[in-house]
Write a protein that holds these residues in place. Structure first.
Motif, PDB file in Angstrom:
ATOM      1  N   THR A 189      36.784  45.389  38.652  1.00 24.98           N
ATOM      2  CA  THR A 189      36.674  44.494  39.791  1.00 24.98           C
ATOM      3  C   THR A 189      35.208  44.155  40.013  1.00 24.98           C
ATOM      4  O   THR A 189      34.317  44.883  39.562  1.00 24.98           O
ATOM      5  CB  THR A 189      37.289  45.107  41.072  1.00 24.98           C
ATOM      6  OG1 THR A 189      37.374  44.113  42.086  1.00 24.98           O
ATOM      7  CG2 THR A 189      36.451  46.279  41.588  1.00 24.98           C
ATOM      8  N   ALA A 237      33.786  42.031  32.308  1.00 19.80           N
ATOM      9  CA  ALA A 237      35.246  41.951  32.412  1.00 19.80           C
ATOM     10  C   ALA A 237      35.925  41.884  31.051  1.00 19.80           C
ATOM     11  O   ALA A 237      37.063  42.333  30.898  1.00 19.80           O
ATOM     12  CB  ALA A 237      35.646  40.739  33.249  1.00 19.80           C
ATOM     13  N   MET A 288      41.850  42.884  35.593  1.00 21.40           N
ATOM     14  CA  MET A 288      40.853  42.665  36.636  1.00 21.40           C
ATOM     15  C   MET A 288      41.578  42.465  37.966  1.00 21.40           C
ATOM     16  O   MET A 288      42.590  41.765  38.032  1.00 21.40           O
ATOM     17  CB  MET A 288      39.994  41.442  36.312  1.00 21.40           C
ATOM     18  CG  MET A 288      38.782  41.290  37.212  1.00 21.40           C
ATOM     19  SD  MET A 288      37.579  40.134  36.511  1.00 21.40           S
ATOM     20  CE  MET A 288      36.298  40.154  37.769  1.00 21.40           C
ATOM     21  N   ALA A 322      37.011  35.418  34.761  1.00 22.22           N
ATOM     22  CA  ALA A 322      37.932  36.376  34.149  1.00 22.22           C
ATOM     23  C   ALA A 322      38.920  35.686  33.218  1.00 22.22           C
ATOM     24  O   ALA A 322      39.163  36.129  32.093  1.00 22.22           O
ATOM     25  CB  ALA A 322      38.676  37.141  35.235  1.00 22.22           C
ATOM     26  N   VAL A 376      44.354  38.802  35.336  1.00 25.17           N
ATOM     27  CA  VAL A 376      43.859  39.055  36.682  1.00 25.17           C
ATOM     28  C   VAL A 376      45.037  39.203  37.638  1.00 25.17           C
ATOM     29  O   VAL A 376      45.998  38.432  37.572  1.00 25.17           O
ATOM     30  CB  VAL A 376      42.974  37.889  37.177  1.00 25.17           C
ATOM     31  CG1 VAL A 376      42.391  38.213  38.544  1.00 25.17           C
ATOM     32  CG2 VAL A 376      41.869  37.589  36.191  1.00 25.17           C
TER      33      VAL A 376
END
Length: 279
Positions: free
Chosen positions: A8, A107, A113, A134, A142
């Protein structure tokens, strides 16, 4: 496949608490290492630097962003210290226009994520930049979490938006660890094509593939009875008490979605459920 590294990025201390609650829950559920990037953001206009700004002023802006990142890291570390997880933090500073590059560099080595909803009255452009970084630069799935909802890292009922696109298939592949643990998976097909090889069995090939991975999926074929596909999806998710939506992200260009809107943008603006996306 499982999620062994959850990542994150925090650019706003006010969002850190609820966001970390969700990130911690996902990391604990999948026995994953949690990585948090604490970014201080220089939110001044880029053109300002080309207007002959004083070097001392520029250094002051940089120092402020670095202090912000350290302040965010201190807050994040104090919360993670009590989580019982394996975790790590890192700091950095970036101009607003360059957030994506910084976040994507970290990432891309994650399996999942976790980010907050990027749209709302208390959201800046940095949140949308993190989501796009991302999906497009790091190519990592994500999960967008609504902070006001209690974390649910192992949803029992999941709605999958299916339109035969590469983006939708990428999202389903990336969501397999979640789908395998769900008790009910509903593959939603809205207004399937009247012509083509799958017209008589929309979603059939996907359901067979999912079954071979231990996922029993039901196919829900719906009509587009509302102006937007996202409206139909969210209404159906509410009707069946789903706990998560899985969908492909940005089937059109990001510019077109930003200017004209699209399923991705509307879903992120309206959904009160976690939205799992991949591109």
């Amino acid at each position: 496949m499982s999620y062994k590294t959850v990542f994150t990025a925090v650019t706003d201390k006010a969002l850190a608490g609820p966001l970390l609650d969700h990130a911690i829950a996902y990391s604990a559920a999948y026995d994953a290492h949690l990585e948090a990037l604490c970014l201080g953001v220089d939110r001044s206009q880029t053109g300002y630097y080309y207007a002959g700004a004083n070097a001392l002023v520029l250094q002051e802006v940089i120092d402020k962003a670095q202090e912000e990142s350290k302040d965010i890291e201190t807050s994040v570390q104090s919360k993670l210290d009590t989580s019982g997880l394996r975790w790590g933090t890192d700091t950095g500073m970036a101009q607003l226009a360059d957030i994506g590059r910084h976040a994507a560099g970290r990432a891309r080595f994650a399996d999942l994520m976790v980010l907050p909803t990027p749209y709302g009255t208390d959201r800046g452009p940095d949140q949308e930049a993190l989501v796009e970084a991302a999906l497009f630069e790091a190519r990592v799935p994500v999960v967008i979490v609504p902070e006001k909802q209690k974390p649910a890292p192992v949803p029992k009922k999941i709605v999958v938006g299916w339109n035969e696109s590469d983006e939708a298939l990428a999202a389903v592949r990336a969501a397999l660890p979640l789908l395998r643990q769900a008790e009910h998976v509903h593959v939603v097909v809205i207004d399937p094509p009247k012509h083509g090889p799958n017209r008589s069995d929309p979603g059939g090939l996907l359901s067979v593939w999912l079954a071979r991975h231990g996922v029993h999926a039901e196919i829900d074929v719906l009509s587009k009875t509302m102006p937007r596909v996202s409206d139909v999806m969210l209404r159906h998710a509410d009707d069946i008490a789903a706990e998560m939506v899985v969908m492909g992200a940005y089937g059109h260009s990001r510019f077109r979605e930003a200017i004209l809107g699209g399923a991705t943008r509307y879903m992120l603006e309206q959904s009160k459920l976690p939205v799992f996306m991949a591109h």
